[in-house]
Design a protein around this motif. Structure first.
Motif, PDB file in Angstrom:
ATOM      1  N   ASN A 425       0.832  -1.198   0.000  1.00 23.37           N
ATOM      2  CA  ASN A 425       0.000   0.000   0.000  1.00 23.37           C
ATOM      3  C   ASN A 425       0.869   1.251   0.000  1.00 23.37           C
ATOM      4  O   ASN A 425       1.799   1.381   0.789  1.00 23.37           O
ATOM      5  CB  ASN A 425      -0.910  -0.010   1.230  1.00 23.37           C
ATOM      6  N   TYR A 554     -15.057  -5.336  -7.205  1.00 21.23           N
ATOM      7  CA  TYR A 554     -14.065  -4.595  -7.984  1.00 21.23           C
ATOM      8  C   TYR A 554     -14.726  -3.770  -9.078  1.00 21.23           C
ATOM      9  O   TYR A 554     -15.899  -3.961  -9.429  1.00 21.23           O
ATOM     10  CB  TYR A 554     -13.061  -5.562  -8.616  1.00 21.23           C
ATOM     11  N   GLY A 558     -10.482   2.724 -13.859  1.00 27.47           N
ATOM     12  CA  GLY A 558     -10.197   3.896 -13.045  1.00 27.47           C
ATOM     13  C   GLY A 558     -11.390   4.599 -12.461  1.00 27.47           C
ATOM     14  O   GLY A 558     -11.259   5.658 -11.857  1.00 27.47           O
ATOM     15  N   ASN A 560     -14.476   5.377  -9.831  1.00 27.85           N
ATOM     16  CA  ASN A 560     -14.627   5.177  -8.397  1.00 27.85           C
ATOM     17  C   ASN A 560     -15.409   3.893  -8.162  1.00 27.85           C
ATOM     18  O   ASN A 560     -16.401   3.622  -8.849  1.00 27.85           O
ATOM     19  CB  ASN A 560     -15.372   6.350  -7.761  1.00 27.85           C
ATOM     20  N   PRO A 561     -14.967   3.091  -7.196  1.00 27.69           N
ATOM     21  CA  PRO A 561     -15.636   1.799  -6.997  1.00 27.69           C
ATOM     22  C   PRO A 561     -17.118   1.948  -6.647  1.00 27.69           C
ATOM     23  O   PRO A 561     -17.486   2.709  -5.766  1.00 27.69           O
ATOM     24  CB  PRO A 561     -14.872   1.198  -5.811  1.00 27.69           C
ATOM     25  N   VAL A 580      -7.099   0.330 -14.945  1.00 29.43           N
ATOM     26  CA  VAL A 580      -6.860   0.451 -13.519  1.00 29.43           C
ATOM     27  C   VAL A 580      -7.932  -0.364 -12.798  1.00 29.43           C
ATOM     28  O   VAL A 580      -9.120  -0.172 -13.021  1.00 29.43           O
ATOM     29  CB  VAL A 580      -6.916   1.926 -13.050  1.00 29.43           C
ATOM     30  N   LYS A 582      -9.705  -1.391  -9.273  1.00 28.87           N
ATOM     31  CA  LYS A 582      -9.914  -1.015  -7.880  1.00 28.87           C
ATOM     32  C   LYS A 582     -10.796  -2.056  -7.227  1.00 28.87           C
ATOM     33  O   LYS A 582     -11.715  -2.573  -7.858  1.00 28.87           O
ATOM     34  CB  LYS A 582     -10.558   0.371  -7.776  1.00 28.87           C
ATOM     35  N   ILE A 597      -8.652   0.950  -0.166  1.00 32.74           N
ATOM     36  CA  ILE A 597      -9.085   0.481  -1.479  1.00 32.74           C
ATOM     37  C   ILE A 597      -7.862  -0.020  -2.245  1.00 32.74           C
ATOM     38  O   ILE A 597      -6.856   0.678  -2.365  1.00 32.74           O
ATOM     39  CB  ILE A 597      -9.786   1.600  -2.263  1.00 32.74           C
ATOM     40  N   GLN A 599      -5.722  -0.801  -5.419  1.00 38.06           N
ATOM     41  CA  GLN A 599      -5.641  -0.186  -6.748  1.00 38.06           C
ATOM     42  C   GLN A 599      -4.445  -0.748  -7.489  1.00 38.06           C
ATOM     43  O   GLN A 599      -3.335  -0.793  -6.963  1.00 38.06           O
ATOM     44  CB  GLN A 599      -5.521   1.333  -6.641  1.00 38.06           C
ATOM     45  N   GLN A 600      -4.675  -1.225  -8.687  1.00 32.04           N
ATOM     46  CA  GLN A 600      -3.614  -1.801  -9.506  1.00 32.04           C
ATOM     47  C   GLN A 600      -3.709  -1.297 -10.940  1.00 32.04           C
ATOM     48  O   GLN A 600      -4.744  -1.466 -11.594  1.00 32.04           O
ATOM     49  CB  GLN A 600      -3.693  -3.328  -9.498  1.00 32.04           C
ATOM     50  N   LYS A 601      -2.645  -0.664 -11.411  1.00 30.75           N
ATOM     51  CA  LYS A 601      -2.604  -0.198 -12.798  1.00 30.75           C
ATOM     52  C   LYS A 601      -1.956  -1.266 -13.663  1.00 30.75           C
ATOM     53  O   LYS A 601      -0.863  -1.745 -13.366  1.00 30.75           O
ATOM     54  CB  LYS A 601      -1.819   1.105 -12.891  1.00 30.75           C
TER      55      LYS A 601
END
Length: 753
Positions: A425, A554, A558, A560-561, A580, A582, A597, A599-601
């Protein structure tokens, strides 16, 4: 008939475990015992419970009575209708083993020694409720037979960089004792501060204990900025006696560390004649490896012998730790006295001089009835005859020492340095670097595979290290040490066949409730999401690691969740473009479990999912993501250069072969390197690129920043195979940390576009 029923009830009360209104706590003991058999029913603990104790066990009895009275407001009596019995049993072989039996009539703990009884008590109190104001509560009926795997189970704390109150040192020791650690390694002297009162040398308290200011932010942040505030302090001998007594009551042995010949700038600041130049120096204001080391003169040896004389009156432990690590040789190389001494003693070089230094101090310490421990650098130039070695630079030092029939303690950076980051994180508090998640700490095996069965006996155990460059407060120490220290406790105590990480996490969840009561600021990453990109039949999918009794929701692209049922994770989902991800974790009642949250790009460049080979393979300590980490579409952290996306190579030239599987248009090749010189990590000076076995093109790399970006551009180059040659930086220059050693190379995602 009525009398018959009453008789049955009476017999049940006598022969079976009693039933109570409340249920006993489920047995979730950490470290997990060797054998544990549960039985029906419970023993009811109340103020009518007696405590029967063999002689010589009064200290443990007082500890147990105080624990129960403080935490549950129940006061045990001398003789009750049902008793807790603490008994010595010479038939139990191991001094630290114990047997715990809970029936409806009695709780008994038996052991060969008071120490074993104490460890039985630690298991017993984990069967108590986390908190209770009730006048009585039930304890699960069971039988436990338990003994430790290793004789040395240690935790370390550096107070040289930052000083912590006596009250916190006691709290730290309490936590260690509750986990059956038996050793506290107290790192008392450093370049940044001398923390132990030595009455014969008052300047150690007046000068060496204080620095003029402290580095702000991270060491790698340039330029360095300081806070301008004087900082320091020390423990008086009376305070040390108080801590030692407190620890001994909890069967924790304290090993003091008095650093020599390096990490001694604070002492030299107080007494310049201890150095080789005689020049005045300041107590260090930032961490690092400094040129100022003790000069091996008679003045220095007399000083250190006098210091040791006072130290051994304070610490009854068998060992004195003398450091021996990271001692630069520049001052010795430029000293006429040292060069003459090397000739007089027929030493090979400055490394031989260090061995002479350590051996001489060892003889003195041995003459006082003590033995020395040193970091693995004391192997350089020849190991002192009776020394034990703490192997921190991997396991090589442990293997070398054990094969020389010396006792060793494993404390490698890869698994035992709790000043490393523990989470991916980005909001994690600043740490020195590296990446050591809880699972990796739990998977540690202190027995190096290179040792024979016969050589295993020289491995005493292992130790977790807490270096406090970036830990200014007790709360930060707690956050970095726990729960990784809890994982290490199970590594060192429990039989490997009993260990299971997923099962350990369930017990840890409950144990954390006990930490909450003790107001321990532990890190909680148990519900931190983990995911990876996978390839199947030429297609790419993203896969989360699922949790028991928890749901993952998920969203992509990108946004917002918005966690709706159609976004609940059930199976890996396809990835066909850069995106992206989330995500978040909820329990069955809709409560958020993950702290942040996720987050993975994903950068879906042309190499993702293709074939790659590396020669040599990354070092096993920095290869968490495997070879595919270089082309998995995920870039590493800007802070944690040891996470699974960064691969580390120990002093090797690197050859990467990438097969794109078909001719592909290539315009750029990008990657980046960590240039953390403070951790012996250097970016390469140049990189060679070859397409389809053609001629190599050499690119220069500018390596003057912490993160070094490499960007090679081409004009519509068409190729299928790419070879990338990355020569190692070479030897670390004199005056730098790790001088004379080959540099490490740390590399991030290899991006082909």
């Amino acid at each position: 008939m009525k009398n018959y029923i009453l008789l049955v009830i009476a017999i049940c009360a006598l022969l079976s475990c009693s039933k109570t209104a409340s249920n006993p706590v489920k047995a979730q003991i950490i470290p997990i015992p060797d054998t544990q058999v549960l039985h029906e029913g419970s023993f009811v603990l109340s103020s009518k419970t007696g405590l029967e104790v063999d002689k010589n066990l009064s200290g443990v009895a007082d500890y147990l009575k105080s624990y129960i009275q403080t935490n549950y407001s129940i006061e045990l009596v001398a003789k009750g209708s049902k008793n807790i019995s603490l008994r010595l049993n010479t038939n139990i072989q191991n001094d630290e083993a114990y047997e715990l039996k809970v029936t409806s009539k009695e709780i008994s703990i038996e052991a060969k020694t008071a120490r074993g009884i104490f460890y039985g008590v630690q298991s017993l109190v984990q069967l108590f409720p986390v908190q209770s104001t009730a006048k009585e509560f039930p304890i699960q009926c069971l039988e436990i037979k338990d003994a430790p795997r290793f004789s040395y189970r240690g935790m370390h704390l550096d107070v040289g960089r930052h000083l912590f109150p006596v009250a916190f040192i006691k709290k730290y020791i309490d936590l260690l004792a509750s986990l059956k650690f038996n050793t506290f390694h107290w790192h008392l002297t450093e370049d940044q501060g001398w923390r132990i009162e030595i009455k014969k040398f008052p300047k150690l308290q007046e000068i060496a204990a204080y620095r003029d200011e402290t580095l702000k932010n991270h060491y790698n942040d340039q330029p360095h900025k300081f806070d301008g505030k004087k900082y320091g302090g020390y423990y008086t001998q009376e305070e040390i006696k108080e801590v030692v007594k407190y620890a001994s009551e909890r069967f924790v042995d304290i090993i003091p560390e008095i650093e020599m010949p390096g990490h001694s700038q604070a002492a030299i600041a107080a007494y310049p004649e201890l150095g080789c130049t005689g020049d005045s120096v300041k107590v260090a204001t930032k961490w690092g490896v400094f040129e100022e080391v003790y000069c091996p003169t008679e003045t220095t040896f007399k000083f250190l012998e006098d210091v040791i004389d006072e130290v051994i009156t304070l610490f009854p432990s068998k060992y004195i730790h003398i450091g021996g690590d990271e001692a630069p040789k520049a001052r010795w190389k430029n000293s006429d006295f040292c060069q003459q001494l090397i000739k007089e003693k027929n030493l090979k070089d400055e490394h031989g001089l260090q061995s002479y230094f350590i051996s001489r101090m060892e003889k003195y310490i041995n003459s006082k009835g003590k033995q020395i421990i040193g970091w693995d650098e004391i192997l350089e130039g020849g190991l002192a005859p009776n020394a034990a070695v703490m192997s921190w630079r991997g396991t090589k030092g442990a293997v070398e020492a054990a094969k020389q029939k010396h006792n060793v303690i494993l404390t490698p950076t890869s698994h035992c340095y709790f000043d490393y980051y523990q989470s991916e994180n980005e909001n994690e508090p600043v740490a020195i670097g590296g990446f050591l998640p809880l699972e990796k700490a739990y998977q540690f095996n202190p027995i190096p595979k290179e040792l024979t069965e016969e050589e295993h006996k020289y491995v005493l155990g292992a130790q977790g290290n807490v270096w406090t460059e970036y830990m200014k407060t007790p709360e930060k120490v707690e956050y970095m040490a726990f729960p990784r220290a809890i994982a290490l406790a199970e590594v060192l105590w429990s039989t490997p066949s009993r260990k299971n990480f997923n099962e350990f996490k369930k017990r840890l969840l409950f144990f954390q409730k006990r930490l909450d009561v003790k107001k321990v600021n532990y890190a909680n990453h148990l519900y931190e999401l983990k995911g990876k990109l996978t390839s199947k039949n030429g297609e790419l999918f993203y896969e989360f690691t699922p949790f028991d009794n928890a749901s993952i929701f998920y969203t992509l692209n990108g946004k917002n969740p918005v966690f709706t049922v159609d976004k609940k994770y059930t199976v890996p989902f396809p990835i066909d473009s850069s995106t992206v991800i989330k995500a978040i974790v909820f329990d069955a009642d809709g409560n958020q479990l993950s702290r942040d949250i996720f987050q993975q790009k994903i950068n879906l460049h042309k190499a993702v999912g293709k074939k790659i080979t590396l020669a040599p393979k990354p070092h096993r300590s920095y290869n968490a993501g495997g070879t595919q980490a270089l082309i998995n579409g995920v870039s590493g952290s800007n802070k944690r250069f040891g996470d699974k996306e960064w691969l580390g190579f120990a002093g090797d030239d690197i050859l990467i072969t990438l097969d794109l599987e078909q001719p592909t248009v290539i315009n750029t090749i990008r990657t980046r390197f960590h240039n953390g010189n403070g951790q012996w990590i250097y970016a390469p000076k140049n990189i060679g690129v070859t397409f389809d076995n053609g001629e190599e093109t050499l690119f220069k790399v500018e390596n003057d920043s912490l993160l070094v970006n490499f960007n090679a551009t081409f004009t519509n180059k068409n190729a299928q195979k790419i070879k990338i040659r990355i020569p190692n930086y070479g030897l670390i220059p004199e005056g730098r940390q790790g001088a004379g050693h080959k540099a490490w190379t740390f590399m991030d995602e290899l991006i082909i576009e």
